[in-house]
Scaffold this active site. Sequence first.
Site, PDB file in Angstrom:
ATOM      1  N   THR A 164       0.819  -1.216   0.000  1.00 52.85           N
ATOM      2  CA  THR A 164       0.000   0.000   0.000  1.00 52.85           C
ATOM      3  C   THR A 164       0.857   1.271   0.000  1.00 52.85           C
ATOM      4  OG1 THR A 164      -1.652  -1.210   1.253  1.00 52.85           O
ATOM      5  CG2 THR A 164      -1.877   1.180   1.229  1.00 52.85           C
ATOM      6  N   SER A 184      -6.608   0.167  -2.676  1.00 53.77           N
ATOM      7  CA  SER A 184      -7.340  -0.894  -3.387  1.00 53.77           C
ATOM      8  C   SER A 184      -6.793  -1.053  -4.801  1.00 53.77           C
ATOM      9  CB  SER A 184      -8.832  -0.538  -3.472  1.00 53.77           C
ATOM     10  OG  SER A 184      -9.348  -0.334  -2.185  1.00 53.77           O
ATOM     11  N   ILE A 239       1.943  -0.077   6.938  1.00 52.70           N
ATOM     12  CA  ILE A 239       2.579  -1.393   6.817  1.00 52.70           C
ATOM     13  C   ILE A 239       2.745  -2.060   8.195  1.00 52.70           C
ATOM     14  CG2 ILE A 239       4.538  -2.676   5.868  1.00 52.70           C
ATOM     15  CD1 ILE A 239       2.710  -1.099   3.803  1.00 52.70           C
ATOM     16  N   GLU A 278      -6.022  -5.990   3.803  1.00 52.50           N
ATOM     17  CA  GLU A 278      -5.897  -7.091   2.819  1.00 52.50           C
ATOM     18  C   GLU A 278      -7.107  -7.150   1.881  1.00 52.50           C
ATOM     19  OE1 GLU A 278      -3.923 -10.703   3.565  1.00 52.50           O
ATOM     20  OE2 GLU A 278      -3.072  -9.969   5.417  1.00 52.50           O
ATOM     21  N   GLU A 289     -15.513  -4.273  -0.077  1.00 53.39           N
ATOM     22  CA  GLU A 289     -15.919  -3.991  -1.465  1.00 53.39           C
ATOM     23  C   GLU A 289     -15.007  -4.736  -2.445  1.00 53.39           C
ATOM     24  OE1 GLU A 289     -15.437  -1.681   0.878  1.00 53.39           O
ATOM     25  OE2 GLU A 289     -17.479  -0.958   1.204  1.00 53.39           O
TER      26      GLU A 289
HETATM   27  C1  LIG Z   1      -4.004  -1.244  10.486  1.00 49.56           C
HETATM   28  C2  LIG Z   1      -3.685  -1.460   9.034  1.00 49.56           C
HETATM   29  C3  LIG Z   1      -2.724  -2.391   8.665  1.00 49.56           C
HETATM   30  C4  LIG Z   1      -2.381  -2.560   7.317  1.00 49.56           C
HETATM   31  N1  LIG Z   1      -1.342  -3.412   6.976  1.00 49.56           N
HETATM   32  C5  LIG Z   1      -0.896  -3.415   5.689  1.00 49.56           C
HETATM   33  C6  LIG Z   1       0.286  -4.145   5.333  1.00 49.56           C
HETATM   34  O1  LIG Z   1       0.905  -4.813   6.158  1.00 49.56           O
HETATM   35  N2  LIG Z   1       0.735  -4.058   4.049  1.00 49.56           N
HETATM   36  C7  LIG Z   1       0.094  -3.327   3.097  1.00 49.56           C
HETATM   37  O2  LIG Z   1       0.569  -3.289   1.965  1.00 49.56           O
HETATM   38  N3  LIG Z   1      -1.044  -2.650   3.403  1.00 49.56           N
HETATM   39  C8  LIG Z   1      -1.540  -2.660   4.665  1.00 49.56           C
HETATM   40  N4  LIG Z   1      -2.673  -1.947   4.993  1.00 49.56           N
HETATM   41  C9  LIG Z   1      -3.341  -1.186   3.958  1.00 49.56           C
HETATM   42  C10 LIG Z   1      -4.696  -1.755   3.553  1.00 49.56           C
HETATM   43  O3  LIG Z   1      -4.524  -2.952   2.846  1.00 49.56           O
HETATM   44  C11 LIG Z   1      -5.424  -0.669   2.748  1.00 49.56           C
HETATM   45  O4  LIG Z   1      -5.783   0.351   3.674  1.00 49.56           O
HETATM   46  C12 LIG Z   1      -6.640  -1.187   2.026  1.00 49.56           C
HETATM   47  O5  LIG Z   1      -6.271  -2.068   0.987  1.00 49.56           O
HETATM   48  C13 LIG Z   1      -7.518  -0.069   1.441  1.00 49.56           C
HETATM   49  O6  LIG Z   1      -6.749   0.864   0.731  1.00 49.56           O
HETATM   50  P1  LIG Z   1      -6.947   2.431   1.042  1.00 49.56           P
HETATM   51  O7  LIG Z   1      -6.803   2.588   2.519  1.00 49.56           O
HETATM   52  O8  LIG Z   1      -6.031   3.199   0.165  1.00 49.56           O
HETATM   53  O9  LIG Z   1      -8.439   2.740   0.674  1.00 49.56           O
HETATM   54  P2  LIG Z   1      -9.022   3.078  -0.794  1.00 49.56           P
HETATM   55  O10 LIG Z   1      -8.526   2.097  -1.782  1.00 49.56           O
HETATM   56  O11 LIG Z   1      -8.790   4.521  -1.061  1.00 49.56           O
HETATM   57  O12 LIG Z   1     -10.570   2.828  -0.581  1.00 49.56           O
HETATM   58  C14 LIG Z   1     -11.469   3.788  -0.027  1.00 49.56           C
HETATM   59  C15 LIG Z   1     -12.878   3.238  -0.179  1.00 49.56           C
HETATM   60  O13 LIG Z   1     -13.204   3.096  -1.575  1.00 49.56           O
HETATM   61  C16 LIG Z   1     -13.604   1.768  -1.838  1.00 49.56           C
HETATM   62  N5  LIG Z   1     -13.176   1.376  -3.180  1.00 49.56           N
HETATM   63  C17 LIG Z   1     -11.944   1.542  -3.735  1.00 49.56           C
HETATM   64  N6  LIG Z   1     -11.923   1.041  -4.976  1.00 49.56           N
HETATM   65  C18 LIG Z   1     -13.167   0.536  -5.211  1.00 49.56           C
HETATM   66  C19 LIG Z   1     -13.780  -0.105  -6.330  1.00 49.56           C
HETATM   67  N7  LIG Z   1     -13.116  -0.384  -7.454  1.00 49.56           N
HETATM   68  N8  LIG Z   1     -15.090  -0.477  -6.220  1.00 49.56           N
HETATM   69  C20 LIG Z   1     -15.789  -0.243  -5.065  1.00 49.56           C
HETATM   70  N9  LIG Z   1     -15.260   0.380  -3.983  1.00 49.56           N
HETATM   71  C21 LIG Z   1     -13.969   0.752  -4.063  1.00 49.56           C
HETATM   72  C22 LIG Z   1     -12.933   0.923  -0.753  1.00 49.56           C
HETATM   73  O14 LIG Z   1     -13.560  -0.344  -0.590  1.00 49.56           O
HETATM   74  C23 LIG Z   1     -13.053   1.843   0.434  1.00 49.56           C
HETATM   75  O15 LIG Z   1     -14.339   1.708   0.980  1.00 49.56           O
HETATM   76  C24 LIG Z   1      -3.060  -1.816   6.322  1.00 49.56           C
HETATM   77  C25 LIG Z   1      -4.071  -0.916   6.691  1.00 49.56           C
HETATM   78  C26 LIG Z   1      -4.376  -0.708   8.030  1.00 49.56           C
HETATM   79  C27 LIG Z   1      -5.418   0.300   8.390  1.00 49.56           C
END
Ligand SMILES: Cc1cc2nc3c(=O)[nH]c(=O)nc-3n(C[C@H](O)[C@H](O)[C@H](O)COP(=O)(O)OP(=O)(O)OC[C@H]3O[C@@H](n4cnc5c(N)ncnc54)[C@H](O)[C@@H]3O)c2cc1C
Length: 380
Positions: A126, A132, A157, A364, A368
């Site tokens: 991320t 996403s 991370i 992970e 959605e």
């Molecule tokens: C405590 C914590 C630990 C984590 N650990 C890790 C880790 O170890 N390694 C790592 O790489 N990441 C990690 N993450 C990141 C996590 O995987 C991401 O936060 C997650 O994948 C969502 O990405 P985003 O936060 O950018 O949200 P966004 O992608 O910006 O999403 C925002 C909203 O839009 C929705 N959305 C986005 N695209 C679509 C679509 N095409 N259709 C419908 N809805 C959509 C989402 O479902 C969400 O509701 C961690 C996050 C947290 C909070």
Amino acid sequence: MDFNLTKEQAMIRKMVRDFAEGVIGPRTIEIDTEAKFPLDIFEQMGELGLLGIPFPEEYGGSGGDTLSYAIAVEEIGRVCGSTGLSYAAAVSLGASPIYYFGTEEQKREFLTPLASGKALGSFGLTEPNAGSDAGGTKTTAVVDGDDFIINGEKCFITNASFAKTLIVTAVTGKNEKGKNIISAIIVPTDAPGVTITSNYDKMGVRGSDTAEIVLDNVRVPRSNLLGDEKKGFSQFLYTLDGGRISIAALGLGIAQASLEKALQYAKERKQFGQSISNFQAIQFKLADIAMEVELARNMVYKAAWLKDNDKPFTKESAYAKLFATETAFRAANQAIQIHGGYGYMREYEVERYLRDAKLLEIGEGTSEVQRLVIARQLGC
Ligand SMILES: Cc1cc2nc3c(=O)[nH]c(=O)nc-3n(C[C@H](O)[C@H](O)[C@H](O)COP(=O)(O)OP(=O)(O)OC[C@H]3O[C@@H](n4cnc5c(N)ncnc54)[C@H](O)[C@@H]3O)c2cc1C
């Protein structure tokens, strides 16, 4: 069809439950309130072989299967969501990609310390503008002689501040269609140019370390490339499919804990001259939670079984992750309701279950994204 656990799986359940209740349990509230990563607990988990359950003994692992590992995550999650998340991320994201895609040398050098519990690993996918949409990765790795020079930023991370190695995704070039090629590269956290900061103030899983990583002209040997340079994207999709089983198992553990606490409290709490468990409104809540927990368990174990038997499991791990994590949230919410005002207080713990469970619907792959994965598997 055999729904029984093997002798080994049953032994792992008992061993991890005893450890979780005896060692982690007394610390759970402090881990949450002080938001402190319990490094000493991870050292003990390493000594017990928990960090290496799904890896072969020749690489320091315990030679178990995915189902045993899922049961271990469930049992730890039942007691402490923070420890459960860091455990699941260390095994599924920090170590598993090296086992899946690493060369023999990479497994010996990088997997062995992780599987034997002597070090922790992290997975940096991320970025601030690529969540996403992981294909939007901006981090780059440019070849310079025998090295890669990596520049970029990763956010959220898990375990990075305590990790010995990071697996980072980075753009390494363009394919014939002009699209970015994303590769996975192993980066030691002590490499010059790696800065890791952990300043997030989180709603839940507060004792799990979550960090930002800045990679500033970080030089690593080209031999640290993980797997096929051109298949980095499909490699991390496979890694996430596996990781989802463990996040689902963590949701299952929190849902199970919510059920147990709610049931116990409902039997003890008296209003209108009788236990509130005599009221049908409370009984129906408990019946629904119990049924969903059992459904979630069947889905999680089935996804693990499919993976162990080399069958496709992309759809089933998404089902399991989506259903078990949403079950955890609903179960924790109802457990608070059954506790009334006491449920809103920290010492009764059910409010922590809700805060911890919320993360599972996001990390992970959000709920959605799980629905998108399932729809794609259906041929949409
Ligand atoms: C405590 C914590 C630990 C984590 N650990 C890790 C880790 O170890 N390694 C790592 O790489 N990441 C990690 N993450 C990141 C996590 O995987 C991401 O936060 C997650 O994948 C969502 O990405 P985003 O936060 O950018 O949200 P966004 O992608 O910006 O999403 C925002 C909203 O839009 C929705 N959305 C986005 N695209 C679509 C679509 N095409 N259709 C419908 N809805 C959509 C989402 O479902 C969400 O509701 C961690 C996050 C947290 C909070």
